[in-house]
Design a protein around this motif. Structure first.
Motif, PDB file in Angstrom:
ATOM      1  N   PRO A 465       8.186   7.449  -1.036  1.00 47.88           N
ATOM      2  CA  PRO A 465       9.060   6.345  -0.605  1.00 47.88           C
ATOM      3  C   PRO A 465       8.971   6.035   0.885  1.00 47.88           C
ATOM      4  O   PRO A 465       9.939   6.150   1.630  1.00 47.88           O
ATOM      5  CB  PRO A 465      10.455   6.856  -0.996  1.00 47.88           C
ATOM      6  N   ASN A 466       7.777   5.607   1.326  1.00 45.37           N
ATOM      7  CA  ASN A 466       7.630   5.091   2.679  1.00 45.37           C
ATOM      8  C   ASN A 466       6.416   4.173   2.738  1.00 45.37           C
ATOM      9  O   ASN A 466       5.475   4.317   1.940  1.00 45.37           O
ATOM     10  CB  ASN A 466       7.532   6.215   3.719  1.00 45.37           C
ATOM     11  N   GLU A 467       6.434   3.244   3.671  1.00 48.35           N
ATOM     12  CA  GLU A 467       5.424   2.186   3.721  1.00 48.35           C
ATOM     13  C   GLU A 467       4.029   2.706   4.046  1.00 48.35           C
ATOM     14  O   GLU A 467       3.034   2.048   3.750  1.00 48.35           O
ATOM     15  CB  GLU A 467       5.821   1.127   4.769  1.00 48.35           C
ATOM     16  N   SER A 468       3.936   3.869   4.682  1.00 48.44           N
ATOM     17  CA  SER A 468       2.628   4.389   5.060  1.00 48.44           C
ATOM     18  C   SER A 468       2.027   5.324   4.018  1.00 48.44           C
ATOM     19  O   SER A 468       0.901   5.804   4.185  1.00 48.44           O
ATOM     20  CB  SER A 468       2.733   5.126   6.405  1.00 48.44           C
ATOM     21  N   ALA A 469       2.757   5.603   2.944  1.00 50.56           N
ATOM     22  CA  ALA A 469       2.248   6.509   1.908  1.00 50.56           C
ATOM     23  C   ALA A 469       1.057   5.880   1.187  1.00 50.56           C
ATOM     24  O   ALA A 469       0.974   4.659   1.042  1.00 50.56           O
ATOM     25  CB  ALA A 469       3.351   6.839   0.913  1.00 50.56           C
ATOM     26  N   TRP A 510      14.744   3.072  -1.938  1.00 50.87           N
ATOM     27  CA  TRP A 510      13.476   2.981  -2.665  1.00 50.87           C
ATOM     28  C   TRP A 510      13.702   3.322  -4.132  1.00 50.87           C
ATOM     29  O   TRP A 510      14.581   4.117  -4.464  1.00 50.87           O
ATOM     30  CB  TRP A 510      12.446   3.949  -2.082  1.00 50.87           C
ATOM     31  N   THR A 511      12.893   2.717  -4.994  1.00 51.10           N
ATOM     32  CA  THR A 511      12.936   3.000  -6.428  1.00 51.10           C
ATOM     33  C   THR A 511      11.552   3.445  -6.885  1.00 51.10           C
ATOM     34  O   THR A 511      10.537   2.873  -6.470  1.00 51.10           O
ATOM     35  CB  THR A 511      13.371   1.754  -7.217  1.00 51.10           C
ATOM     36  N   ALA A 512      11.524   4.466  -7.746  1.00 49.71           N
ATOM     37  CA  ALA A 512      10.275   4.902  -8.362  1.00 49.71           C
ATOM     38  C   ALA A 512      10.324   4.587  -9.846  1.00 49.71           C
ATOM     39  O   ALA A 512      11.351   4.767 -10.504  1.00 49.71           O
ATOM     40  CB  ALA A 512      10.052   6.395  -8.155  1.00 49.71           C
ATOM     41  N   TRP A 521       6.458   4.161  -6.185  1.00 49.46           N
ATOM     42  CA  TRP A 521       7.607   3.805  -5.356  1.00 49.46           C
ATOM     43  C   TRP A 521       7.452   2.408  -4.747  1.00 49.46           C
ATOM     44  O   TRP A 521       6.365   2.011  -4.321  1.00 49.46           O
ATOM     45  CB  TRP A 521       7.760   4.806  -4.214  1.00 49.46           C
ATOM     46  N   PHE A 522       8.562   1.683  -4.687  1.00 48.97           N
ATOM     47  CA  PHE A 522       8.606   0.410  -3.973  1.00 48.97           C
ATOM     48  C   PHE A 522       9.990   0.261  -3.356  1.00 48.97           C
ATOM     49  O   PHE A 522      10.976   0.817  -3.862  1.00 48.97           O
ATOM     50  CB  PHE A 522       8.312  -0.775  -4.893  1.00 48.97           C
ATOM     51  N   ARG A 523      10.070  -0.466  -2.260  1.00 47.77           N
ATOM     52  CA  ARG A 523      11.362  -0.722  -1.624  1.00 47.77           C
ATOM     53  C   ARG A 523      12.119  -1.726  -2.483  1.00 47.77           C
ATOM     54  O   ARG A 523      11.666  -2.836  -2.690  1.00 47.77           O
ATOM     55  CB  ARG A 523      11.189  -1.237  -0.202  1.00 47.77           C
ATOM     56  N   ASP A 524      13.279  -1.320  -2.997  1.00 45.17           N
ATOM     57  CA  ASP A 524      13.997  -2.133  -3.978  1.00 45.17           C
ATOM     58  C   ASP A 524      14.903  -3.135  -3.286  1.00 45.17           C
ATOM     59  O   ASP A 524      16.100  -2.933  -3.142  1.00 45.17           O
ATOM     60  CB  ASP A 524      14.806  -1.228  -4.917  1.00 45.17           C
ATOM     61  N   GLN A 525      14.307  -4.211  -2.813  1.00 45.13           N
ATOM     62  CA  GLN A 525      15.062  -5.295  -2.181  1.00 45.13           C
ATOM     63  C   GLN A 525      15.021  -6.500  -3.122  1.00 45.13           C
ATOM     64  O   GLN A 525      14.189  -7.385  -2.991  1.00 45.13           O
ATOM     65  CB  GLN A 525      14.471  -5.638  -0.815  1.00 45.13           C
ATOM     66  N   ARG A 526      15.921  -6.481  -4.090  1.00 49.73           N
ATOM     67  CA  ARG A 526      15.973  -7.539  -5.097  1.00 49.73           C
ATOM     68  C   ARG A 526      14.611  -7.731  -5.768  1.00 49.73           C
ATOM     69  O   ARG A 526      14.169  -8.841  -6.038  1.00 49.73           O
ATOM     70  CB  ARG A 526      16.473  -8.844  -4.476  1.00 49.73           C
TER      71      ARG A 526
END
Length: 633
Positions: A465-469, A510-512, A521-526
């Protein structure tokens, strides 16, 4: 002869043309050119003002100008990028010199028939035909308004002016008192049926009205305007198409070839012999004329329908009762209808509204005809079709690509994809906002180079759960175990709008989801909506269950004259504790069709039952005896 359009019958009168010498400018019926005063309109209505100003300048009814633009681009700017048919800006002024051509099909080695028993041996794809003159309208618009073509591609105000000038010129040259024929000509269609179908859709839009916010934040409204164009009855007697759309018959040849070969599809008797379960959405990776040549070549492959970009014209090639060779998976081919859409998955980055609308009507018609649910478990992209066995996964195609707007497409079918589950449901539907969701893909023009910033229905998944993963691994696409990439063609770590997945974990915004045996995993912004449905998990006591790319029968089901087709698992792991969305429960079938004479064809049906799951970006199948089916709560 021009056809009367009684509600907007506009008589010419003398007036001094503004800015453009020699262009006949027509008066407008009262009330059709109510321009918004510049000092009163907010900034997000600049495009509305541009339409009003261009309509007044060139004597085009504002409703007509708005209607044409909506059917081409939905009034969007699309970041100055070309459509899949080389169109730029709200008015879809076409410039093939700048947009060029491209193909993703060269990247894969897919056998479109997808049958171990008989592969389709394809000749080399011929060089594409030059596109028609209708794909270079920007030059004519440039000459009419005195602006260079680069400005017309990138400046929305001048793009709208160019489109208005073209419409006025077409109206003058058709010699009529109405705008129907000018609108039909604007479509770029060479045939009358396609041009009139486009015009009909434009005037239907005018009659109903529409309002929306564009991809760059402009609010545009087309008020409902009563219209009554004289329509000619569309003849669909030779095709399987919905009424009130133009549908040509361009048959694919069922022909015997030398060396006991034949092409380019198989005779069948669906749905009596086999149920049609799927509709597969493709793009042609070429222009209309080239696609028409290829599908009429008996040594090539086939699909059931093609839809033209400029006007939404449909051509049917194979009766839907027969099996076309299009999806790269014989099980899916035998149970699907394939629809090609003129355009490119990456070289151009958006599909026209005319194409979306006609395609949605066709899919709705076919779904009713064959009782196919309107969801993303049954309406599949070519990119959602699984490889048949491990060796075929890498060669599978990835059209129609990440820029196909599935949410809008299903809205047009009256089957919105947003979930209707209770809040907190472990089953979710992927529903990003298409306009603002802009993954940083690469390789649209040149390998490794960033694609233009562009709305997309794709959600990129990461291993943590991070953008650089790193992105997830797809062992089928990359047997060496390396991570997926942001290449536009790499679907190994990507979920798509409308697909349903089971939530595996949530952490810090974040949601997996469970995806190919991993947590993605992705950042769960709607990005998701809760969904109702059923989920699939291994039965107690099973550490893993095999996953398949086709739902073939057990060996005992085959008659003596039909060779047994091996049921080979894909190289993925579906482990205990993981859950995936159920798409369908299916019997096992294999359509034995290797001879020109359909009397020798056999449908083999077994006792084994399969469950279709949304396993990764592609669907997959597991044996019903290996899994439990549970409600998603």
């Amino acid at each position: 002869m021009p056809r009367p359009f009684h509600s907007i019958a506009l008589e010419p009168r003398r007036r001094r043309p503004k800015r453009t010498a020699g262009l006949a400018v027509l008066t407008l019926a009262a009330g059709l050119l109510a321009a918004v005063p510049a000092e009163a309109a907010p900034a997000d209505q600049q495009r509305q003002r541009d339409f009003a100003a261009a309509a007044q300048e060139f004597g085009v009814p504002e409703s007509v100008l708005l209607g044409v633009s909506f059917l081409e681009s939905r009034w969007d700017f699309n970041a100055g990028t070309p459509s899949t048919s080389a169109g730029y800006g709200p008015m879809h002024l076409t410039d093939l010199r700048e947009a060029g051509t491209g193909t993703h099909h060269d990247e894969g080695e897919e056998d479109p028939r997808g049958d171990d028993a008989r592969q389709a041996k394809l000749p080399a794809t011929p060089a594409p035909k030059p596109p028609p003159p209708g794909l270079q309208t920007i030059d004519e618009a440039s000459a009419l308004i005195g602006q260079d073509v680069a400005t017309l591609r990138t400046n929305t105000t001048q793009n709208i002016r160019g489109g208005a000038a073209l419409l006025a010129k077409y109206q003058r040259e058709t010699g009529g008192k109405d705008w129907y024929d000018a609108v039909a000509r604007y479509s770029g269609a060479k045939d009358t049926a396609g041009a009139r179908s486009f015009a009909d859709e434009v005037f239907d839009t005018i009659a109903k009205g529409v309002s929306r916010k564009t991809d760059d934040g402009q609010t545009v409204t087309l008020a409902a305007t009563p219209v009554s164009p004289a329509r000619e009855q569309v003849d669909t007697s030779k095709t399987e198409c919905p009424k009130k759309v133009s549908c040509l018959s361009v048959p694919a040849p069922y022909q015997e070839l030398p060396n006991n070969d034949y092409g380019n599809h198989d005779k069948a008797d669906r749905p009596t012999s086999q149920k049609v379960e799927y509709i597969i959405i493709h793009d042609t990776e070429g222009y209309w004329d080239t696609a028409m040549d290829l599908v009429q070549d008996p040594t090539y492959v086939s699909w059931h329908y093609t839809i033209r970009s400029s006007d939404g014209q449909i051509a049917q090639h194979v009766p839907t009762k027969d099996v076309a060779w299009h999806a790269g998976n014989w099980y899916v081919n035998a149970k699907s209808v394939g629809i090609e859409h003129e355009g490119f998955a990456a070289k151009g980055t958006w599909y026209t509204e005319a194409m979306y609308r006609t395609s949605a009507k066709l899919v709705g018609y076919l779904a009713r005809k064959y009782d196919i649910p309107l969801d993303r478990a049954h309406i599949l992209g070519h990119d959602n079709v699984p490889g048949t066995i491990p060796s075929t996964i890498k060669g599978m195609h990835w059209d129609p690509g990440p820029y196909w707007d599935w949410a809008h497409y299903f809205d047009l079918m009256g089957a919105p994809l947003s979930g209707f589950g209770r809040p907190g449901s472990p089953l979710v539907t992927i529903t990003p906002d298409f306009a603002t969701n802009q993954p940083a893909f690469t390789g649209c023009e040149t390998a490794g180079k960033p694609c233009p910033a562009r709305g997309s229905g794709s959600v990129v998944l990461r291993s943590e759960p991070n953008e650089s993963a790193p992105l997830l691994k797809d062992i089928g696409l990359r047997p060496d175990g390396s991570a997926s990439t942001m290449a536009v063609s790499d679907i190994g770590s990507r979920a798509e709008t409308g697909q349903r997945y089971v939530v595996a974990e949530q952490r810090d915004g974040w949601t997996a989801i469970w995806y190919l045996g991993q947590k993605g995993w992705f950042r769960d912004q709607r990005t998701t909506s809760p969904a109702f449905g059923l989920v699939v998990t291994p039965k107690p006591g099973l550490a893993t269950v095999p996953v398949f790319g086709r739902a073939y029968p057990e060996a005992e089901a085959y008659p003596a004259n039909v060779p047994v087709q091996q049921v080979v698992p894909l190289p993925y792991t579906f482990s205990a504790g993981q859950r995936y969305s159920l798409g369908n429960v299916l019997g096992s079938e294999y359509y034995w069709a290797t001879t020109f004479d359909p009397a020798n064809h056999v449908v083999v049906k077994g006792k084994t039952r399969y469950v279709q799951i949304q396993f990764g970006h592609r669907i997959a199948f597991v044996k019903a005896d290996d899994v439990r089916i549970l409600p998603a709560f």
